[in-house]
Motif scaffolding. Structure first.
Motif, PDB file in Angstrom:
ATOM      1  N   ALA A   1       4.816  13.708  -0.362  1.00 43.15           N
ATOM      2  CA  ALA A   1       3.566  12.942  -0.278  1.00 43.15           C
ATOM      3  C   ALA A   1       2.799  13.352   0.974  1.00 43.15           C
ATOM      4  CB  ALA A   1       3.869  11.452  -0.241  1.00 43.15           C
ATOM      5  N   LEU A   2       1.494  13.560   0.842  1.00 40.14           N
ATOM      6  CA  LEU A   2       0.663  13.929   1.982  1.00 40.14           C
ATOM      7  C   LEU A   2       0.343  12.696   2.815  1.00 40.14           C
ATOM      8  CD1 LEU A   2      -1.780  16.188  -0.055  1.00 40.14           C
ATOM      9  CD2 LEU A   2       0.222  16.915   1.288  1.00 40.14           C
ATOM     10  N   GLU A   3       0.317  11.554   2.132  1.00 38.50           N
ATOM     11  CA  GLU A   3      -0.029  10.312   2.825  1.00 38.50           C
ATOM     12  C   GLU A   3       0.516   9.145   2.011  1.00 38.50           C
ATOM     13  OE1 GLU A   3      -4.224   9.525   2.814  1.00 38.50           O
ATOM     14  OE2 GLU A   3      -3.967   7.578   3.778  1.00 38.50           O
ATOM     15  N   VAL A   4       1.012   8.105   2.691  1.00 33.40           N
ATOM     16  CA  VAL A   4       1.359   6.860   1.998  1.00 33.40           C
ATOM     17  C   VAL A   4       0.673   5.731   2.758  1.00 33.40           C
ATOM     18  CG1 VAL A   4       3.191   5.335   1.186  1.00 33.40           C
ATOM     19  CG2 VAL A   4       3.618   7.794   1.360  1.00 33.40           C
ATOM     20  N   ARG A   5      -0.189   5.030   2.087  1.00 36.12           N
ATOM     21  CA  ARG A   5      -0.983   3.990   2.748  1.00 36.12           C
ATOM     22  C   ARG A   5      -0.680   2.642   2.105  1.00 36.12           C
ATOM     23  NH1 ARG A   5      -7.077   4.066   1.247  1.00 36.12           N
ATOM     24  NH2 ARG A   5      -6.858   6.307   1.563  1.00 36.12           N
ATOM     25  N   VAL A   6      -0.320   1.656   2.905  1.00 34.68           N
ATOM     26  CA  VAL A   6      -0.060   0.316   2.358  1.00 34.68           C
ATOM     27  C   VAL A   6      -1.290  -0.543   2.607  1.00 34.68           C
ATOM     28  CG1 VAL A   6       1.433  -1.718   2.476  1.00 34.68           C
ATOM     29  CG2 VAL A   6       2.395   0.561   2.883  1.00 34.68           C
ATOM     30  N   ALA A   7      -1.770  -1.186   1.550  1.00 32.27           N
ATOM     31  CA  ALA A   7      -2.950  -2.047   1.698  1.00 32.27           C
ATOM     32  C   ALA A   7      -2.632  -3.158   2.684  1.00 32.27           C
ATOM     33  CB  ALA A   7      -3.345  -2.627   0.353  1.00 32.27           C
ATOM     34  N   GLN A   8      -3.495  -3.324   3.680  1.00 29.27           N
ATOM     35  CA  GLN A   8      -3.206  -4.267   4.753  1.00 29.27           C
ATOM     36  C   GLN A   8      -3.663  -5.679   4.439  1.00 29.27           C
ATOM     37  OE1 GLN A   8      -1.225  -3.557   7.363  1.00 29.27           O
ATOM     38  NE2 GLN A   8      -1.000  -1.582   6.319  1.00 29.27           N
ATOM     39  N   ASP A   9      -4.590  -5.800   3.516  1.00 29.90           N
ATOM     40  CA  ASP A   9      -5.060  -7.143   3.171  1.00 29.90           C
ATOM     41  C   ASP A   9      -5.548  -7.156   1.720  1.00 29.90           C
ATOM     42  OD1 ASP A   9      -7.574  -5.877   3.132  1.00 29.90           O
ATOM     43  OD2 ASP A   9      -7.870  -6.312   5.260  1.00 29.90           O
ATOM     44  N   GLU A  10      -5.945  -8.321   1.268  1.00 28.87           N
ATOM     45  CA  GLU A  10      -6.339  -8.501  -0.118  1.00 28.87           C
ATOM     46  C   GLU A  10      -7.543  -7.626  -0.467  1.00 28.87           C
ATOM     47  OE1 GLU A  10      -4.603  -9.897  -2.445  1.00 28.87           O
ATOM     48  OE2 GLU A  10      -6.172  -9.460  -3.911  1.00 28.87           O
ATOM     49  N   ALA A  11      -8.455  -7.462   0.494  1.00 26.24           N
ATOM     50  CA  ALA A  11      -9.657  -6.666   0.225  1.00 26.24           C
ATOM     51  C   ALA A  11      -9.281  -5.208  -0.032  1.00 26.24           C
ATOM     52  CB  ALA A  11     -10.625  -6.771   1.410  1.00 26.24           C
ATOM     53  N   GLU A  12      -8.365  -4.696   0.780  1.00 28.69           N
ATOM     54  CA  GLU A  12      -7.962  -3.301   0.612  1.00 28.69           C
ATOM     55  C   GLU A  12      -7.211  -3.113  -0.703  1.00 28.69           C
ATOM     56  OE1 GLU A  12      -5.885  -1.743   4.024  1.00 28.69           O
ATOM     57  OE2 GLU A  12      -5.783   0.269   3.152  1.00 28.69           O
ATOM     58  N   ARG A  13      -6.407  -4.112  -1.043  1.00 32.39           N
ATOM     59  CA  ARG A  13      -5.669  -4.076  -2.297  1.00 32.39           C
ATOM     60  C   ARG A  13      -6.645  -4.072  -3.478  1.00 32.39           C
ATOM     61  NH1 ARG A  13      -3.593  -8.399  -5.727  1.00 32.39           N
ATOM     62  NH2 ARG A  13      -2.234  -7.290  -7.166  1.00 32.39           N
TER      63      ARG A  13
ATOM     64  N   ALA B   1      -0.111  16.610  -3.366  1.00 38.64           N
ATOM     65  CA  ALA B   1      -0.854  17.851  -3.538  1.00 38.64           C
ATOM     66  C   ALA B   1      -0.917  18.234  -5.016  1.00 38.64           C
ATOM     67  CB  ALA B   1      -0.198  18.969  -2.731  1.00 38.64           C
ATOM     68  N   SER B   2       0.130  17.872  -5.766  1.00 40.37           N
ATOM     69  CA  SER B   2       0.146  18.270  -7.173  1.00 40.37           C
ATOM     70  C   SER B   2       0.631  17.128  -8.047  1.00 40.37           C
ATOM     71  CB  SER B   2       1.082  19.468  -7.374  1.00 40.37           C
ATOM     72  OG  SER B   2       2.423  19.004  -7.356  1.00 40.37           O
ATOM     73  N   ILE B   3       0.245  17.197  -9.301  1.00 39.34           N
ATOM     74  CA  ILE B   3       0.633  16.148 -10.238  1.00 39.34           C
ATOM     75  C   ILE B   3       2.134  16.218 -10.518  1.00 39.34           C
ATOM     76  CG2 ILE B   3       0.135  17.447 -12.359  1.00 39.34           C
ATOM     77  CD1 ILE B   3      -1.288  14.609 -13.156  1.00 39.34           C
ATOM     78  N   GLU B   4       2.701  17.393 -10.358  1.00 38.26           N
ATOM     79  CA  GLU B   4       4.146  17.514 -10.564  1.00 38.26           C
ATOM     80  C   GLU B   4       4.921  16.759  -9.496  1.00 38.26           C
ATOM     81  OE1 GLU B   4       4.723  21.931 -11.863  1.00 38.26           O
ATOM     82  OE2 GLU B   4       6.052  20.466 -12.775  1.00 38.26           O
ATOM     83  N   ASP B   5       4.476  16.893  -8.245  1.00 44.90           N
ATOM     84  CA  ASP B   5       5.124  16.147  -7.160  1.00 44.90           C
ATOM     85  C   ASP B   5       5.089  14.654  -7.476  1.00 44.90           C
ATOM     86  OD1 ASP B   5       5.575  18.443  -5.820  1.00 44.90           O
ATOM     87  OD2 ASP B   5       4.024  18.170  -4.287  1.00 44.90           O
ATOM     88  N   ALA B   6       3.920  14.195  -7.898  1.00 42.93           N
ATOM     89  CA  ALA B   6       3.773  12.763  -8.187  1.00 42.93           C
ATOM     90  C   ALA B   6       4.696  12.356  -9.330  1.00 42.93           C
ATOM     91  CB  ALA B   6       2.320  12.450  -8.524  1.00 42.93           C
ATOM     92  N   GLY B   7       4.761  13.202 -10.361  1.00 43.52           N
ATOM     93  CA  GLY B   7       5.612  12.902 -11.513  1.00 43.52           C
ATOM     94  C   GLY B   7       7.080  12.817 -11.126  1.00 43.52           C
ATOM     95  N   ASN B   8       7.509  13.722 -10.242  1.00 39.52           N
ATOM     96  CA  ASN B   8       8.905  13.696  -9.795  1.00 39.52           C
ATOM     97  C   ASN B   8       9.209  12.436  -8.998  1.00 39.52           C
ATOM     98  OD1 ASN B   8       9.652  16.119 -10.996  1.00 39.52           O
ATOM     99  ND2 ASN B   8       8.847  17.326  -9.281  1.00 39.52           N
ATOM    100  N   VAL B   9       8.231  11.974  -8.234  1.00 36.30           N
ATOM    101  CA  VAL B   9       8.434  10.764  -7.432  1.00 36.30           C
ATOM    102  C   VAL B   9       8.648   9.552  -8.328  1.00 36.30           C
ATOM    103  CG1 VAL B   9       7.195   9.102  -5.999  1.00 36.30           C
ATOM    104  CG2 VAL B   9       7.310  11.491  -5.315  1.00 36.30           C
ATOM    105  N   VAL B  10       7.902   9.510  -9.412  1.00 38.54           N
ATOM    106  CA  VAL B  10       8.027   8.375 -10.332  1.00 38.54           C
ATOM    107  C   VAL B  10       9.474   8.251 -10.802  1.00 38.54           C
ATOM    108  CG1 VAL B  10       7.380   7.527 -12.612  1.00 38.54           C
ATOM    109  CG2 VAL B  10       5.628   8.452 -11.083  1.00 38.54           C
TER     110      VAL B  10
END
Lengths: 463, 431
Positions: A300-312, A224-233
């Motif tokens: 995190a609102l969502e965590v999505r793992v790329a399922q194949d090379e195309a998605e990656r 939701a916010s850049i701060e959340d993302a920064g803390n995760v890093v």
């Protein structure tokens, strides 16, 4: 340029390899930084011997010169100041040797960065540094700038992957620095990498190569916010996990990229992280799950793992296309590459946003967050009076904050001409004088790429 | 501490406690044209040539004003005088690893390790010291205090002076503080002890590992005499056959990745006599080995009497062939030698086992050093004498030839230290 010198240059490299027409010269008067300065001639070289002969001649005539790779540098490093002659290296683009037993490759400087890995792929190897411009940038330029890229977090920057260099010194002598595992001595390779073409011209490079990872997992985490993302890093790294990449984008950038490329980033997100882990397949699912869990713990609102090379590929398409997606929105832009210790990122981002507000500017932020390396990008219209000056002032303020927070003014773009005024933010006069010793030792007459990297000194070089 | 280097005695020893005091000492010496040699824990004073002149020995071991581990940013900044063992302990308390594997970690200082670039068996995984030092502070010959690099992995502001100073052997300035990168502590460690009938066979296994995608922390080849539990003569391989040489293949990381690595390597090795060591054994054995290489060991002062030791660097695929050749040359010259081969980094340490007090000793050793150096140079590497220089013929350079780039090194030295105050004549090319 005197006609006699032009004639001598043509004698060395052939008539067709020396340009001096105004239209030709204008093609070489700028790099990806954007400012202009007309060279006095452009000379295409095809071999180490030709490069040495050209440099020797120019040195004899006391004419300054600047090596140029692909011109993708963004700090003005390949700009020809003081009527310098451009020595164009792009024709020296061969892969000279793949030495698998010693895990290295020997290349000429003009080869595109991407082409090195392409050539190695059939053998199962690659060259790790991957600056965003890797399909157009040359190894010689990467060496000059000590180029970075998204995968530096795990694999390091160009200097960590250069074992040795064949160099034409500013007086035309050819020497090898380093080697496949050189004997003792001062680490001249180490000081040459990142010297921005001011110490000589690279004519061959021995590059460390790595085995392609057995498996790669790429994920997208939405915040939701850049701060959340920064803390995760910080949290991911503090947990002892070392992803290959930890890339971040702010809300404005996400929208710009979606408008341009539609790669499936959530437009309403405050920030996203693109996280990649690579290595042996054993344990990789567990590592990815732990990273995802840390993301979720930090909102995190969502965590999505790329399922194949195309998605990656789609996830990366947006990251690699970030710059063009932003810069198409305005006539001009200014992008920075300051770096702070990664735990300082949330504070840094807060201060950049506040600073942009105070200047009435819009800032787009994309970051190699794992390295604490941020690319704030200011958009403006240079035709409006005062706009450019305002952006330049804001930029210097950003770099000053980076220095204040224990970071540095350039993480991967180089000082060039652009950031000369910022050098005193991180170095004292004595620090700069000591760096000047290196320049004097390699180039006592100051002919090699003048006006770059070090602010002008009051005292003349002693020799 | 010893006051002599290769038989040259210092009139005075100074142990400044901070940069200010060091500045005063150096500025005065430089002004008086007195020669200064530099030491940290004095574990590597045997490296390098005899000093041309020596008036004052300056030790940085009392410079201990800070040692700050920043666990979240994965860095440590330490004053030069802290020992590797001390910094390692502080990093460990913070759940991190200091990726330095210097010889004699209890005495070797971080300043000294930065100045010499000494890295041991675990260097195969940790990498070179020059890639781990993110920034440093130094005091130049005239007393000027400078700082280079910083606290971040990415930093391209100005010339990469940290690279120039790491491994510069004190000829450009005295390193007073270093910021090193730290690593997260791996969840699991494991090491295989693999006896091998020949270097050739060990080399084949090493090559297979290096090209497998596995990430070895250690790929060290040692003689059976060194493959014992520290402080005992119990072989690491238990009662099993020892073989001609022993490969230690160590890994660290995620438990699943570790299991896979150990299983792969066990499968590839042609012997059934492979032994897997537990974590603590692995650490004790590697710490013990670190004291046996070029970076330390039985080089307790006075160094002038030390046995001859050399350290060679060769391209990684040549490591075993070079070691084999150098040992054969030793036999030709009637020398009893021991060795450690870092097959992951291309570093080979060789040393005399017993001092033979024959009249021919100096000649045999000198001939061997010259021949082994040629073998290293022919492979694109080099060889340095790191102990016992006085046992060799006078005039033999500790470092060997450096090639055309030595003129640049001299030019750099001339700018940083125009009066040749610091370590005069000690480093390559007489700088």
């Amino acid at each position: 340029m005197p006609a006699s010198l032009l004639k001598d240059l043509r004698k060395l490299v052939g008539r067709e390899n020396v340009l001096d027409g105004i239209v030709d010269l204008q093609t070489y008067e700028y790099d990806a930084w954007g400012e202009r300065s007309l060279p006095s001639a452009v000379v295409f070289v095809h071999s180490t011997a030709e490069t040495a002969a050209v440099v020797k001649l120019l040195a004899r005539e006391e004419v300054p010169f600047v090596p140029r790779g692909s011109g993708t540098g963004v700090s003005g490093g390949s700009l020809a100041l003081d009527g310098a002659v451009v020595i164009e290296m792009s024709r020296m683009n061969k892969l000279l040797e793949i030495d698998l037993p010693n895990l290295c490759a020997v290349v000429q400087p003009g080869i595109f960065t991407w082409d090195v890995s392409t050539a190695l792929a059939p053998y199962g190897y690659y060259y790790a540094p991957d600056p965003a411009s890797q399909k157009a940038s040359s190894i010689g330029g990467n060496v000059a700038e000590n180029a970075g890229g998204p995968h530096c977090l795990k694999y390091g920057v160009t200097t960590n992957h250069v074992l040795g260099l064949e160099v034409v010194l500013p007086d035309g002598e050819v020497v090898w620095l380093g080697g496949k595992n050189p004997g003792p001595g001062l680490d001249l390779t180490g000081v040459f990498v990142g010297s921005e073409g001011t110490l000589g011209i690279v004519t061959a490079a021995i590059l460390r190569i790595l085995k392609l990872p057995e498996t790669v997992k790429t994920m997208l985490a939405v915040f939701a916010s850049i701060e959340d993302a920064g803390n995760v890093v910080s949290a991911i790294v503090a947990a002892g996990l070392t992803p290959a990449t930890l890339e971040m984008m702010d809300h404005r950038t996400i929208v710009a990229v979606e408008d341009a490329l539609a790669c499936g980033y959530p437009r309403e997100a405050g920030a996203i992280l693109i996280i990649e882990v690579d290595g042996l397949r054993d344990g990789m699912d567990d590592v990815a799950e732990r990273i995802a869990a840390i993301c979720r713990e930090h909102g995190a609102l969502e965590v999505r793992v790329a399922q194949d090379e195309a998605e990656r590929a789609t996830l990366w398409k947006g990251r690699q296309g970030t710059f063009p997606s932003i810069t198409r929105l305005a006539p001009n832009y200014m992008s920075l590459d300051g770096t702070v210790p990664r735990t300082m990122l949330p504070e840094m981002l807060r201060r950049v946003e506040a600073l942009a507000c105070s200047y009435g500017l819009e800032v787009y932020c994309v970051l190699h967050a794992g390295d604490g390396n941020l690319h704030p990008c200011f958009l403006y219209d240079g035709a409006k009076p005062g706009e450019k000056e305002k952006v330049e002032e804001a930029s210097m303020d950003v770099l000053r904050i980076c220095a204040e927070l224990g970071g540095t003014v350039s993480g991967e773009h180089g000082i060039g001409v652009e950031k000369l005024p910022a050098m005193p933010f991180v170095f004292s006069d004595d620090d700069l004088r000591a760096q000047g010793f290196v320049k004097d030792a390699f180039d006592p007459r100051g002919l090699c790429n003048p006006g770059k990297l070090l602010p002008a000194r009051e005292t003349p070089p002693h020799d | 501490m010893t006051e002599s280097i290769h038989g040259v005695r210092a009139g005075t020893v100074e142990c400044p406690v901070d940069g200010e005091r060091l500045t005063a000492v150096l500025a005065q010496a430089d002004a008086d044209r007195r020669a200064v040699c530099i030491a940290g824990g004095a574990t590597k004073l045997g490296w390098g040539n005899r000093p041309e002149r020596l008036d004052l020995l300056v030790s940085t071991r009392e410079m201990r004003s800070r040692c700050d581990v920043d666990a979240d940013d994965l860095i440590v900044t330490a004053s030069a005088g802290f020992t590797v063992a001390e910094v390692r302990m502080r990093a460990r308390q913070a759940g991190r690893v200091l990726p330095l594997d210097a010889g004699c970690p209890d005495r070797a200082t971080v300043g000294g390790v930065a100045a010499t670039g000494d890295q041991g068996a675990r260097g195969a995984g940790y990498g070179r010291v020059r890639d781990l030092a993110l920034g440093l502070k130094a005091t130049l010959a005239d007393g000027t205090q400078v700082k280079f690099g910083g606290r971040t992995m990415k930093n391209v502001a100005g010339y990469d002076m940290s690279k120039l100073f790491v491994g510069s052997f004190g000829v450009l300035g005295v390193i007073t503080e270093v910021t090193f990168r730290l690593l997260p502590r791996p969840e699991a460690h494991g090491m295989l002890v693999i006896p091998s009938p020949s270097f050739e066979e060990a080399a084949a296994l090493v090559a297979r590992i290096l090209h497998s995608g596995l990430q070895p922390l250690v790929l060290q080849i040692i003689p059976p005499s060194l493959a014992v539990r520290p402080g005992t003569s119990t072989p690491l391989t238990g009662s099993k056959a020892q073989g001609e040489c022993i490969l230690l293949a160590g890994f660290a990381g995620h438990p699943a990745a570790l299991d896979r690595s150990l299983a792969d390597v066990s499968g590839w090795s042609q012997t059934r006599e492979t032994v897997q060591l537990a974590d603590e054994d692995m650490e004790a054995i590697l710490d013990n080995l670190a004291g046996r290489g070029a970076g330390g060991g039985d080089q307790a002062p006075p160094h002038d009497e030390a046995l001859v030791r050399v350290r060679a660097a060769v391209p990684v695929s040549e490591t075993c062939r070079f070691a084999d050749a150098a040992l054969s040359l030793g036999q030709v010259h009637g020398l009893a030698l021991e060795y450690q081969v870092n097959a992951g980094s291309g570093i080979v340490d060789l040393w005399e086992v017993d001092r033979q007090d024959s009249t021919d000793r100096a000649r045999a050793l000198t001939d061997w050093v010259v021949a082994a150096r040629e073998a290293a140079t022919a492979r694109g590497g080099g060889l340095a004498v790191v102990a016992g220089l006085l046992s060799l013929a006078a005039g033999l350079d500790a470092w060997g030839e450096t090639g055309a780039s030595v003129r640049l090194m001299k030019a750099i030295k001339q700018r940083f230290d125009p009066h040749r105050t610091l370590n005069p004549g000690r480093f390559v090319g007489g700088i």
